[in-house]
Structures are given as C-alpha cells and as structure tokens.
Design a protein around this motif. Structure first.
Motif, PDB file in Angstrom:
ATOM      1  N   THR A 308     -33.800 -10.150  25.161  1.00 56.22           N
ATOM      2  CA  THR A 308     -35.079  -9.467  25.322  1.00 56.22           C
ATOM      3  C   THR A 308     -35.750  -9.186  23.978  1.00 56.22           C
ATOM      4  O   THR A 308     -36.873  -8.658  23.950  1.00 56.22           O
ATOM      5  CB  THR A 308     -34.885  -8.134  26.070  1.00 56.22           C
ATOM      6  N   THR A 309     -35.079  -9.535  22.883  1.00 56.84           N
ATOM      7  CA  THR A 309     -35.634  -9.244  21.556  1.00 56.84           C
ATOM      8  C   THR A 309     -35.779 -10.473  20.659  1.00 56.84           C
ATOM      9  O   THR A 309     -36.532 -10.434  19.686  1.00 56.84           O
ATOM     10  CB  THR A 309     -34.753  -8.217  20.823  1.00 56.84           C
ATOM     11  N   VAL A 310     -35.073 -11.558  20.968  1.00 54.66           N
ATOM     12  CA  VAL A 310     -35.133 -12.765  20.144  1.00 54.66           C
ATOM     13  C   VAL A 310     -35.523 -13.940  21.034  1.00 54.66           C
ATOM     14  O   VAL A 310     -34.734 -14.387  21.883  1.00 54.66           O
ATOM     15  CB  VAL A 310     -33.784 -13.060  19.447  1.00 54.66           C
ATOM     16  N   ASN A 311     -36.711 -14.447  20.849  1.00 50.66           N
ATOM     17  CA  ASN A 311     -37.199 -15.563  21.659  1.00 50.66           C
ATOM     18  C   ASN A 311     -36.349 -16.813  21.420  1.00 50.66           C
ATOM     19  O   ASN A 311     -36.044 -17.172  20.285  1.00 50.66           O
ATOM     20  CB  ASN A 311     -38.654 -15.865  21.289  1.00 50.66           C
ATOM     21  N   GLY A 312     -35.926 -17.463  22.508  1.00 54.45           N
ATOM     22  CA  GLY A 312     -35.145 -18.683  22.399  1.00 54.45           C
ATOM     23  C   GLY A 312     -33.646 -18.479  22.394  1.00 54.45           C
ATOM     24  O   GLY A 312     -32.888 -19.450  22.377  1.00 54.45           O
ATOM     25  N   ASP A 335     -24.574 -19.426  35.499  1.00 53.13           N
ATOM     26  CA  ASP A 335     -25.304 -18.626  34.519  1.00 53.13           C
ATOM     27  C   ASP A 335     -25.990 -19.508  33.483  1.00 53.13           C
ATOM     28  O   ASP A 335     -27.110 -19.215  33.044  1.00 53.13           O
ATOM     29  CB  ASP A 335     -24.355 -17.656  33.822  1.00 53.13           C
ATOM     30  N   ALA A 336     -25.316 -20.588  33.073  1.00 56.36           N
ATOM     31  CA  ALA A 336     -25.926 -21.507  32.109  1.00 56.36           C
ATOM     32  C   ALA A 336     -27.210 -22.100  32.674  1.00 56.36           C
ATOM     33  O   ALA A 336     -28.225 -22.220  31.968  1.00 56.36           O
ATOM     34  CB  ALA A 336     -24.947 -22.614  31.742  1.00 56.36           C
ATOM     35  N   ALA A 337     -27.200 -22.476  33.947  1.00 56.51           N
ATOM     36  CA  ALA A 337     -28.387 -23.054  34.570  1.00 56.51           C
ATOM     37  C   ALA A 337     -29.528 -22.039  34.598  1.00 56.51           C
ATOM     38  O   ALA A 337     -30.684 -22.368  34.309  1.00 56.51           O
ATOM     39  CB  ALA A 337     -28.062 -23.522  35.983  1.00 56.51           C
ATOM     40  N   TYR A 338     -29.206 -20.801  34.938  1.00 60.61           N
ATOM     41  CA  TYR A 338     -30.232 -19.761  35.002  1.00 60.61           C
ATOM     42  C   TYR A 338     -30.830 -19.492  33.614  1.00 60.61           C
ATOM     43  O   TYR A 338     -32.050 -19.477  33.439  1.00 60.61           O
ATOM     44  CB  TYR A 338     -29.618 -18.471  35.561  1.00 60.61           C
ATOM     45  N   VAL A 339     -29.947 -19.278  32.620  1.00 63.72           N
ATOM     46  CA  VAL A 339     -30.409 -18.902  31.286  1.00 63.72           C
ATOM     47  C   VAL A 339     -31.187 -20.036  30.630  1.00 63.72           C
ATOM     48  O   VAL A 339     -32.274 -19.825  30.069  1.00 63.72           O
ATOM     49  CB  VAL A 339     -29.211 -18.487  30.410  1.00 63.72           C
ATOM     50  N   LEU A 340     -30.686 -21.249  30.695  1.00 60.43           N
ATOM     51  CA  LEU A 340     -31.367 -22.363  30.038  1.00 60.43           C
ATOM     52  C   LEU A 340     -32.705 -22.676  30.700  1.00 60.43           C
ATOM     53  O   LEU A 340     -33.663 -23.073  30.019  1.00 60.43           O
ATOM     54  CB  LEU A 340     -30.465 -23.593  30.025  1.00 60.43           C
ATOM     55  N   ASP A 341     -32.791 -22.496  31.989  1.00 60.89           N
ATOM     56  CA  ASP A 341     -34.078 -22.703  32.662  1.00 60.89           C
ATOM     57  C   ASP A 341     -35.108 -21.685  32.162  1.00 60.89           C
ATOM     58  O   ASP A 341     -36.264 -22.033  31.895  1.00 60.89           O
ATOM     59  CB  ASP A 341     -33.911 -22.583  34.174  1.00 60.89           C
ATOM     60  N   ARG A 342     -34.685 -20.418  32.033  1.00 58.61           N
ATOM     61  CA  ARG A 342     -35.608 -19.393  31.527  1.00 58.61           C
ATOM     62  C   ARG A 342     -36.015 -19.654  30.086  1.00 58.61           C
ATOM     63  O   ARG A 342     -37.174 -19.477  29.710  1.00 58.61           O
ATOM     64  CB  ARG A 342     -34.966 -17.998  31.637  1.00 58.61           C
ATOM     65  N   LEU A 343     -35.062 -20.065  29.269  1.00 59.20           N
ATOM     66  CA  LEU A 343     -35.371 -20.339  27.861  1.00 59.20           C
ATOM     67  C   LEU A 343     -36.294 -21.551  27.724  1.00 59.20           C
ATOM     68  O   LEU A 343     -37.155 -21.589  26.832  1.00 59.20           O
ATOM     69  CB  LEU A 343     -34.074 -20.566  27.071  1.00 59.20           C
ATOM     70  N   ARG A 344     -36.130 -22.517  28.597  1.00 63.28           N
ATOM     71  CA  ARG A 344     -36.995 -23.694  28.555  1.00 63.28           C
ATOM     72  C   ARG A 344     -38.441 -23.300  28.820  1.00 63.28           C
ATOM     73  O   ARG A 344     -39.371 -23.876  28.236  1.00 63.28           O
ATOM     74  CB  ARG A 344     -36.518 -24.719  29.594  1.00 63.28           C
ATOM     75  N   ARG A 345     -38.652 -22.297  29.635  1.00 64.71           N
ATOM     76  CA  ARG A 345     -40.000 -21.843  29.949  1.00 64.71           C
ATOM     77  C   ARG A 345     -40.634 -21.109  28.757  1.00 64.71           C
ATOM     78  O   ARG A 345     -41.860 -20.957  28.716  1.00 64.71           O
ATOM     79  CB  ARG A 345     -39.978 -20.917  31.161  1.00 64.71           C
ATOM     80  N   GLN A 346     -39.798 -20.622  27.842  1.00 64.61           N
ATOM     81  CA  GLN A 346     -40.330 -19.917  26.672  1.00 64.61           C
ATOM     82  C   GLN A 346     -40.843 -20.882  25.590  1.00 64.61           C
ATOM     83  O   GLN A 346     -41.561 -20.466  24.692  1.00 64.61           O
ATOM     84  CB  GLN A 346     -39.234 -19.040  26.032  1.00 64.61           C
ATOM     85  N   ARG A 347     -40.457 -22.132  25.684  1.00 65.04           N
ATOM     86  CA  ARG A 347     -40.777 -23.079  24.610  1.00 65.04           C
ATOM     87  C   ARG A 347     -42.261 -23.419  24.560  1.00 65.04           C
ATOM     88  O   ARG A 347     -42.945 -23.423  25.567  1.00 65.04           O
ATOM     89  CB  ARG A 347     -39.939 -24.369  24.771  1.00 65.04           C
TER      90      ARG A 347
END
Length: 347
Positions: A308-312, A335-347
């Motif tokens: 919640t504090t470091v993007n990516g 959990d890997a699928a959930y987290v990586l999907d969310r991080l991909r949306r931040q790019r």
C-alpha cells in the motif's frame, strides 16, 4: 544496472509459484535466490517431516505432485518436487544472489544483491516468506543452562538424543511430530502454555483439506479472525496416542531454566539434557528497510499481498496474507495470481 521485467526475491515455493504465474501473465521473470538451489528452506527441516496435506493438495500451479494423490509427502519428496518444478520453469533463476536492498530509483524499483549486482524493475515480488528466521524466545535463566538448547530449525533426527531427558517447547504440528519421534529413543516432555488443541485429519472419512476445499474455507479471506484461533495440531490419531504413552508426556510450560534443568509451574526442578524450541518462525524483510514498505515494527504495509506504500511491490508466501493457506504449497499459487494481476494493473 540491468533491467528485468519482473524480479522475484526467493526461490522457495512462493517464489517458484510466482515465476510460473508471472510467465503465464506475460511477465519475463527473474528469480533471485540467496541459497545454492531453488528449493527454499525445505532441505533444512528435520528428516522425518511429513506434510499434513495430501499430495493432491500440495502442488504448485501447473505441476501436480507425483505419486499417490492421497499420500502425505515427506520432506525429501517435497525437495525433489521443487527441484523438478524449478528445472521446468520458463524463468531465469540466479542462486547465491542474496538481496540486500530494494529502493525506488528513477520511477522503477532497484533490487541489489550482496555481490554488487543490481536490477531495475517495474514489478517486484517479495517471496522469502515466513520460514527463514527462527523465532527464538528468550527463556528466563537460559544463560545458566548447560544443556543443549536448539531451535527446531536445527533439529534433524532423534539418534543424538538417545537415552536423554528432552523437553520440546511448543504446541503446534512440528512440536508434536518432533516430540513423538524423540519419544522412541528418549524421555520427552512437551511443554506448552495451554492444553493441545487437536483437529481430526480425516473427519467423516475425508481428509480435512477436502472439506476445506468444498466449504471454501481454505481460500476465505478470514486472516484477522484466523489469527485469533489457538494453535491446533492436525492428527490422524497417532500423535495424540503418543502423548501420555511410553516416554512422552505433556506439561504446562516451565517457568525458568537452571544450570542443569527446568523449574516447572509447580516449583519442581527437573534435570534436563536438551531443550528443542518448536516455536515457529517470524517474518524478516530486512532488505526492504528504508524502502517505505515496512511499518515501524518491520511488518509489511500491504492489502492482501499488494504493497500500500510502494507501487509495483507485492508479497507472496506470508502467513494469512489472504487466507488460511497463504503460506502453504497449496496456497501460494492462488496468492501469486491475485497479487501479480493487481500489480500488472498498476503498470
């Protein structure tokens, strides 16, 4: 400084699952592992360790666990499975690469390792999990104790304790497994702060994990509630039978140590040759210090594994990060699928 599409810190079960999921989502994963091979901490556990989940519930994504799906894999079977999984991954794995820091540089995350190399990446997964740093509580009087005092992380086999008086501290699965094994060669007391809580491994003839899957409790986001539950031991009956029979008994936690033994809660002193601390592990993310990712107490600031504090930045393999199974073989892929999907949306 080299660039990597996705950097994953740690090549244990969480890191390997993250690499598999990352490739599937279109990333080009680079996995950095401090050790000499991509198997996590598994080779360092005690030799007789047996999983409490059947093989069919102990697999990482894309690669079923071999053998009888209803069997309970042993430590060495898990190590072999992880080696095979790593060798089949479409990812770059660099061993002997201990990450020392993660920092924000020019809009990207800079990941540095102890030999001076560094990579920049838009996406970083911290997958070192909870199994690297043993929790070693300071016991009253321990400096005066002249016997052996070890953590379960350093326990391998019972032979060296033959004929000795041993106290195992802890009330979880590992504590009970180790105490039962030691009881075949030594006089053993299991010291706990409260009576052991037992859970049947096969209620109504089905393995507990079958029920967890059917009820979806295994994936339910109940982390805060689950943390409040007392530690319980999953048992098919053999471990409960071992306590109080032969050379194994359970007593309330001792109050202090002396030169040659322990003082029990009733004031009785008893000579002891060795103490095994089966007191678990704690999260240690020193390489994130100074990155802004951690709270003052060192815990990561995240929501369901996404910083919640470091993007990516994301996490995989932490206890209860999303569910009951988050730090297990069966849970890290989800959990890997959930987290990586969310991080991909931040790019």
């Amino acid at each position: 400084m080299e660039h990597a599409d996705l950097v994953i810190i740690g090549a244990g079960q969480a890191g390997l699952a993250s690499a598999h999921v990352g490739r599937r989502l279109g990333y080009d994963p680079l996995v950095l592992e401090a050790g000499s091979e991509a198997v996590g901490a598994w080779p360092d556990y005690y030799e007789s360790l047996v999983l409490f989940s059947p093989a069919k519930y102990s697999a990482l994504p894309g690669h079923p666990f071999p053998g009888d799906p209803d069997s309970y894999p042993r430590r060495d079977e898990v190590v072999t499975y992880l080696r095979d999984y790593a060798s089949a991954l479409d990812a770059t794995i660099r061993t002997q690469a201990r990450v020392t820091s993660v920092s924000r540089v020019d809009g990207a995350l800079r990941v540095a390792v102890d030999d001076g190399r560094a990579w920049s990446a838009q996406t970083v997964i911290s997958a070192t999990g909870d199994f690297l740093t043993p929790n070693r509580p300071v016991l009253p009087g321990q400096d005066s104790f002249t016997g052996a005092l070890i953590h379960a992380a350093d326990y391998r086999a019972p032979d060296v304790y033959a004929g000795q008086r041993v106290v195992v501290v802890g009330g979880g699965n590992s504590a009970v497994q180790i105490a039962a094994e030691l009881g075949t060669v030594a006089d053993v007391t299991l010291a706990t702060r409260r009576p052991i809580s037992w859970i049947k491994q096969r209620p109504l003839g089905r393995d507990l994990h079958w029920w967890l899957e059917r009820t979806r409790l295994d994936t339910a986001p109940l982390a805060r509630w689950l943390k409040r539950l007392p530690v319980s031991v999953l048992d098919d009956g053999q471990y409960k039978a071992a306590l109080g029979v032969g050379k194994v008994c359970r007593r309330e936690m001792f109050t202090r140590l002396g030169a040659r033994g322990v003082m029990w809660a009733n004031g009785e002193w008893e000579p002891v040759d060795a103490i095994v601390l089966a007191t678990g592990y704690h999260l240690s993310l020193d390489y994130l210090a100074g990155s802004g990712a951690l709270a003052a107490d060192g815990r990561p600031l995240h929501k369901r594994g996404v910083s919640t504090t470091v993007n990516g930045l994301g996490y995989v393999g932490m206890e209860y990060q999303r569910s009951f199974s988050s730090k297990t073989l069966r849970g890290v892929g989800r959990d890997a699928a959930y987290v990586l999907d969310r991080l991909r949306r931040q790019r």
